[in-house]
Write a protein that holds these residues in place. Structure first.
Motif, PDB file in Angstrom:
ATOM      1  N   THR A 160       1.924 -15.386   9.535  1.00  0.00           N
ATOM      2  CA  THR A 160       2.741 -15.522  10.741  1.00  0.00           C
ATOM      3  C   THR A 160       3.911 -14.551  10.679  1.00  0.00           C
ATOM      4  N   LEU A 161       3.870 -13.553  11.568  1.00  0.00           N
ATOM      5  CA  LEU A 161       4.994 -12.638  11.759  1.00  0.00           C
ATOM      6  C   LEU A 161       5.434 -12.797  13.217  1.00  0.00           C
ATOM      7  N   GLU A 162       5.789 -11.704  13.886  1.00  0.00           N
ATOM      8  CA  GLU A 162       6.038 -11.802  15.326  1.00  0.00           C
ATOM      9  C   GLU A 162       4.752 -12.194  16.044  1.00  0.00           C
ATOM     10  N   ASP A 163       3.653 -11.664  15.556  1.00  0.00           N
ATOM     11  CA  ASP A 163       2.336 -12.079  16.013  1.00  0.00           C
ATOM     12  C   ASP A 163       1.629 -12.789  14.861  1.00  0.00           C
ATOM     13  N   GLU A 164       0.707 -13.667  15.202  1.00  0.00           N
ATOM     14  CA  GLU A 164      -0.091 -14.337  14.170  1.00  0.00           C
ATOM     15  C   GLU A 164      -1.241 -13.415  13.781  1.00  0.00           C
ATOM     16  N   LEU A 165      -1.284 -13.027  12.522  1.00  0.00           N
ATOM     17  CA  LEU A 165      -2.331 -12.147  12.020  1.00  0.00           C
ATOM     18  C   LEU A 165      -3.357 -12.983  11.261  1.00  0.00           C
ATOM     19  N   PRO A 210     -12.254  -3.886  10.237  1.00  0.00           N
ATOM     20  CA  PRO A 210     -12.267  -3.757   8.771  1.00  0.00           C
ATOM     21  C   PRO A 210     -10.907  -3.301   8.247  1.00  0.00           C
ATOM     22  N   CYS A 211     -10.518  -3.841   7.115  1.00  0.00           N
ATOM     23  CA  CYS A 211      -9.257  -3.449   6.492  1.00  0.00           C
ATOM     24  C   CYS A 211      -9.415  -3.581   4.976  1.00  0.00           C
ATOM     25  N   VAL A 212      -8.329  -3.470   4.266  1.00  0.00           N
ATOM     26  CA  VAL A 212      -8.349  -3.598   2.807  1.00  0.00           C
ATOM     27  C   VAL A 212      -7.358  -4.674   2.401  1.00  0.00           C
ATOM     28  N   GLN A 213      -7.446  -5.094   1.162  1.00  0.00           N
ATOM     29  CA  GLN A 213      -6.566  -6.157   0.679  1.00  0.00           C
ATOM     30  C   GLN A 213      -5.095  -5.750   0.789  1.00  0.00           C
ATOM     31  N   GLU A 214      -4.824  -4.458   0.629  1.00  0.00           N
ATOM     32  CA  GLU A 214      -3.448  -3.984   0.726  1.00  0.00           C
ATOM     33  C   GLU A 214      -2.848  -4.269   2.099  1.00  0.00           C
ATOM     34  N   CYS A 219       1.823 -10.010   4.280  1.00  0.00           N
ATOM     35  CA  CYS A 219       2.545 -11.075   3.581  1.00  0.00           C
ATOM     36  C   CYS A 219       3.993 -10.660   3.286  1.00  0.00           C
ATOM     37  N   GLY A 220       4.192  -9.358   3.145  1.00  0.00           N
ATOM     38  CA  GLY A 220       5.539  -8.837   2.906  1.00  0.00           C
ATOM     39  C   GLY A 220       6.304  -8.534   4.171  1.00  0.00           C
ATOM     40  N   GLY A 221       5.744  -8.930   5.329  1.00  0.00           N
ATOM     41  CA  GLY A 221       6.443  -8.766   6.586  1.00  0.00           C
ATOM     42  C   GLY A 221       6.147  -7.473   7.317  1.00  0.00           C
ATOM     43  N   GLU A 222       5.152  -6.704   6.863  1.00  0.00           N
ATOM     44  CA  GLU A 222       4.830  -5.419   7.474  1.00  0.00           C
ATOM     45  C   GLU A 222       3.511  -5.513   8.243  1.00  0.00           C
ATOM     46  N   ILE A 223       3.546  -5.180   9.525  1.00  0.00           N
ATOM     47  CA  ILE A 223       2.327  -5.201  10.337  1.00  0.00           C
ATOM     48  C   ILE A 223       1.440  -4.026   9.930  1.00  0.00           C
ATOM     49  N   PRO A 224       0.172  -4.252   9.576  1.00  0.00           N
ATOM     50  CA  PRO A 224      -0.714  -3.152   9.166  1.00  0.00           C
ATOM     51  C   PRO A 224      -0.864  -2.112  10.266  1.00  0.00           C
ATOM     52  N   ALA A 236      -5.108  -0.387  16.729  1.00  0.00           N
ATOM     53  CA  ALA A 236      -6.238  -1.001  17.441  1.00  0.00           C
ATOM     54  C   ALA A 236      -5.752  -1.858  18.591  1.00  0.00           C
ATOM     55  N   GLN A 237      -4.670  -2.580  18.392  1.00  0.00           N
ATOM     56  CA  GLN A 237      -4.116  -3.417  19.460  1.00  0.00           C
ATOM     57  C   GLN A 237      -3.631  -2.558  20.625  1.00  0.00           C
ATOM     58  N   ARG A 238      -3.003  -1.441  20.323  1.00  0.00           N
ATOM     59  CA  ARG A 238      -2.510  -0.543  21.376  1.00  0.00           C
ATOM     60  C   ARG A 238      -3.681   0.056  22.159  1.00  0.00           C
ATOM     61  N   LYS A 239      -4.712   0.496  21.450  1.00  0.00           N
ATOM     62  CA  LYS A 239      -5.894   1.063  22.138  1.00  0.00           C
ATOM     63  C   LYS A 239      -6.574   0.028  23.019  1.00  0.00           C
ATOM     64  N   ASN A 240      -6.548  -1.223  22.594  1.00  0.00           N
ATOM     65  CA  ASN A 240      -7.235  -2.276  23.326  1.00  0.00           C
ATOM     66  C   ASN A 240      -6.593  -2.546  24.688  1.00  0.00           C
ATOM     67  N   ILE A 241      -5.271  -2.401  24.791  1.00  0.00           N
ATOM     68  CA  ILE A 241      -4.588  -2.799  26.016  1.00  0.00           C
ATOM     69  C   ILE A 241      -4.215  -1.618  26.908  1.00  0.00           C
TER      70      ILE A 241
END
Length: 381
Positions: A317-322, A354-358, A364-369, A375-380
């Motif tokens: 949970t950040l600004e958006d739920e990931l 697809p993503c990686v564990q990093e 978890c450290g507060g940084e949006i991947p 991908a979110q920007r391209k989608n909208i």
């Protein structure tokens, strides 16, 4: 029929195949001959040669992939149940558009029937015909290009240097994402590099991928179409000294990338382009093909989900739920791109990226991947 204009393999080549060891690939592949076209039932991979080079040079020198076929079919397969057919060649039509139409129609038919076409060109603008084959499949398309250049050039006379521009601007616009693997900065203008960023596309420099080839694995896992420019391989490894390439991928690295493409559950077509008809280069191309087929054999069918019981779900949970998913079988990771109910979406449902564990640890450290944000920007948009 989709294959009416395909040229069968000549008698001299088929005589060569007859002389191979019974354990080689050539003895396990069904070929298009003067008397028989391969049945496509239960086929997994179809090899297609395209004898077209007008997109790269006005001289239109004859494309010959006989050397590539001989090298590939003389190799020994792994323990593969994969059924392969060789459909012969698409000869150059009266115009480049004629060739593109034949290739596009054939690929549409194959992909609809769950057969992966492997196209050996020819000039790389044939990628555009492969991309257009997805028009009738009614889906957004992710394209991955292994290339030292972005091919955004404006020179209409050289489509092999500008096919990506056509994919972006021409209707129907089915391109969701383009990813470049291995670009070399000095071959690309700053304007082109800025455009990649502005369109939220992904690009990985040659050094970044060479230092850690695994960084490319999630990119291939999300690809529908993979296109490979042989000029992305350095000449000392490819054997191509007609167009000298001092820096590029090594033979080992390009085979590893080909295997990533093959092992991706989502990749439905693969193309190899811009070779120089040389015997030396044919040896490497044959091994690139071999690694793609080996990767295909090891597909785990994790995309889309078989059953969610094989995955662990993580919510950050950040600004958006990931929402992340991790496979219990392969330990690979995905992040969910949500469907937005209060806006327009290019994607018609929630989609796994697809993503990686990093990426999960960064969240978890507060940084949006970064890959999720793009991908979110391209989608909208």
């Amino acid at each position: 029929m989709a294959f009416d204009f395909f040229q069968p393999l000549d008698a001299g080549f088929l005589d060569y195949i007859q002389g191979l060891s019974p354990q080689t690939l050539g003895k396990k592949v069904v070929f298009h001959t003067d008397t028989e076209f391969p049945a496509l039932e239960n086929v997994s991979i179809a090899i297609i040669g395209v004898l077209e080079n007008r997109g790269l040079t006005s001289n239109n020198f004859e494309v010959d992939i006989t050397h590539i076929r001989k090298e590939f079919y003389s190799l020994f397969p792994g323990n593969w149940p994969t059924q392969i057919v060789d459909l012969g060649n698409v000869v150059a039509g009266n115009s480049l558009e004629d060739t593109n139409y034949v290739l596009k129609t054939a690929i549409t038919h194959l992909v609809k029937n769950n057969i992966v076409p492997v196209v050996i060109g020819g000039s790389q603008d044939l990628t555009y015909a492969m991309y257009r084959a997805y028009d009738q499949l009614e889906q957004m398309v992710n394209v991955v290009s292994i290339d030292s250049k972005f091919d955004f050039a404006k020179e209409v006379s050289l489509p092999a240097h500008s096919y990506l521009t056509k994919m972006i601007v021409e209707e129907p616009n089915n391109l969701f994402n383009y990813s470049n693997i291995g670009y070399q900065t000095y071959y690309n203008s700053q304007e082109e590099i800025d455009l990649i960023e502005k369109l939220y596309f992904d690009a990985y420099r040659l050094g970044e991928v060479c230092n850690n080839p695994a960084v490319a694995e999630p990119v291939f896992r999300d690809a529908d179409l993979v296109t490979l420019d042989l000029l992305s391989v350095k000449s000392s490894d490819s054997g191509n000294f007609t167009t000298f390439v001092p820096n590029g991928f090594s033979g080992k690295e390009i085979c590893a990338l080909s295997r990533y493409a093959g092992i991706s559950d989502k990749v439905t077509s693969f193309g190899i382009f811009n070779h120089e008809n040389s015997q030396q280069e044919s040896v490497l191309i044959a091994q690139i093909l071999w690694y793609f087929v080996e990767g295909f054999h090891y597909r785990s069918n994790e995309y889309p989900f078989g059953t969610k019981e094989n995955y662990i779900k993580y919510i950050v949970t950040l600004e958006d739920e990931l929402i992340f998913y991790k496979s219990n079988i392969t330990e690979r990771w995905w992040i969910e791109i949500p469907f937005l109910t209060n806006g327009s979406n290019k994607l018609k449902k929630a989609t796994l990226l697809p993503c990686v564990q990093e990426d999960y640890l960064a969240a978890c450290g507060g940084e949006i991947p970064d890959r999720w944000w793009k991908a979110q920007r391209k989608n909208i948009i």
